[in-house]
Design an enzyme around this catalytic site. Structure first.
Site, short mmCIF file in Angstrom:
data_model
loop_
_atom_site.label_atom_id
_atom_site.label_comp_id
_atom_site.label_asym_id
_atom_site.label_seq_id
_atom_site.Cartn_x
_atom_site.Cartn_y
_atom_site.Cartn_z
N SER A 39 0.76 -1.17 0.16
CA SER A 39 -0.01 0.05 -0.04
C SER A 39 0.91 1.26 0.00
CB SER A 39 -0.89 0.01 1.34
OG SER A 39 -1.89 -1.11 1.19
N LYS B 58 -9.46 -5.80 10.65
CA LYS B 58 -10.87 -5.30 9.84
C LYS B 58 -12.17 -5.21 10.84
CE LYS B 58 -8.87 -6.21 5.35
NZ LYS B 58 -9.18 -6.40 3.93
N ASN C 141 -12.00 -1.55 6.22
CA ASN C 141 -10.66 -1.64 5.75
C ASN C 141 -10.16 -0.22 5.67
OD1 ASN C 141 -12.15 -0.93 3.27
ND2 ASN C 141 -10.05 -1.71 2.23
N ASP D 36 -13.04 -2.57 0.21
CA ASP D 36 -12.83 -3.91 -0.50
C ASP D 36 -13.84 -4.45 -1.32
OD1 ASP D 36 -10.45 -4.31 0.78
OD2 ASP D 36 -11.17 -5.40 2.54
N GLY E 53 -13.49 -14.65 6.48
CA GLY E 53 -12.75 -13.47 7.20
C GLY E 53 -13.39 -12.21 6.75
N TYR F 62 -1.64 -11.20 -3.27
CA TYR F 62 -0.94 -10.77 -4.22
C TYR F 62 0.73 -10.81 -4.07
CZ TYR F 62 -0.74 -7.10 -0.65
OH TYR F 62 -0.47 -6.55 0.68
#
Length: 286
Positions: free
Chosen positions: A21, A71, A92, A107, A134, A231
């Protein structure tokens, strides 16, 4: 204005070292010439409330993205929660709005972004198999329910899948354990003409440092789209096998960039410069 005296945001989680991020937001800040910065902070669960209260005192702190495992845990510490995040049951993105901390969920929109061309087409039936229950799975499940998908939610423990399924309204939901999808099946799929099938991995399994996702492709309908929100690595074993089978795939950077763009606007008041997506992807995968 000194480096310390500029608007800033960050991502928090535990662990956090792997997060891309800061690279994404830093890239956009530079492209737009915005005086701002975006960092990352390791925050352990017991310290979450104190961390947020400390940041509340910083007038230049625009907020933070929230990743695992916070979260849901972050929600009691917020002053307001956006209706979308409230419905999903996970936050998030926390925005510092005056004296208030406001929870959002980007998200869901980020997940749907790469699917929009497909979703613009009419289908006879839409079905999604969601692996995980989750915080990310909650956003994915609610997003797909809003697009008319029948859902199969699989979790390590059946009660986890059942709890999430019970919150989804307006569509058919079914539950299973992850182990179910790890075992071969001899189920004979019918004609899938006009049907949109999606398999989504929302678990951390397959991520660098995590065990692989145990998944048997006999559970995948012909022509299904395979979407892995992991990712790191970008090409997970799940996606690698999907490509080898000639299936359409969506990798984790698609959702990561999409949700980051929505958060960027909340933090810095300008849309992310998406015309540079190809350059950003190259940077993220270098």
């Amino acid at each position: 204005m000194t480096a310390a005296a500029i608007p800033h945001a960050e991502v928090i989680g535990d662990p956090i070292a792997h997060s891309k991020s800061p690279l994404i937001h830093g890239f956009w800040l530079e492209k737009l010439g915005i005086a701002g910065r975006y960092g990352k902070s390791l925050v352990h669960g017991p310290d979450l409330g104190a961390f947020l209260e400390g940041r509340r005192q910083d007038a230049l702190w625009r907020g933070c993205n929230v990743t695992v495992p916070h979260k849901q845990a972050v929600m009691p510490f917020l002053d307001r929660i956006d209706p979308v995040a409230r419905r999903i049951g996970a936050v998030n993105t926390v925005v510092h709005d005056g004296d208030h901390l406001v929870g959002h969920n980007t998200d869901a929109a980020g997940f749907l972004e790469p699917l929009l061309p497909l979703l613009a087409t009419r289908h006879l039936y839409r079905m999604a198999r969601i692996l995980g229950a989750g915080g990310a799975a909650r956003a994915v499940a609610h997003a797909l329910a809003g697009e008319g998908f029948t859902l199969v939610i699989a979790a390590r423990k059946l009660e986890q899948a059942e709890a999430l399924a019970a919150e989804i309204e307006g569509v058919d939901t079914h539950v299973a354990t992850l182990d179910h999808f790890a075992r071969p099946t001899d189920f004979a799929f019918d004609d899938r003409e006009g049907i949109l099938d999606i398999v989504v991995n929302t678990t951390p399994l397959g991520m660098t440092g995590q065990p692989p996702l145990p998944f048997d492709y006999s559970h995948v309908p012909p022509g299904a789209l395979i979407y892995d929100i992991v990712y790191a690595p970008l090409e997970t074993a799940l996606l690698g096998e999907a490509r080898a089978r000639g299936l359409v795939v969506v990798d984790g950077l698609a959702m990561l960039i999409g949700q980051a763009a929505a958060a960027f606007r909340l933090f810095f008041g300008q849309p992310a410069p998406r015309q540079y997506d190809a350059e950003l992807r190259a940077l993220l995968t270098a």
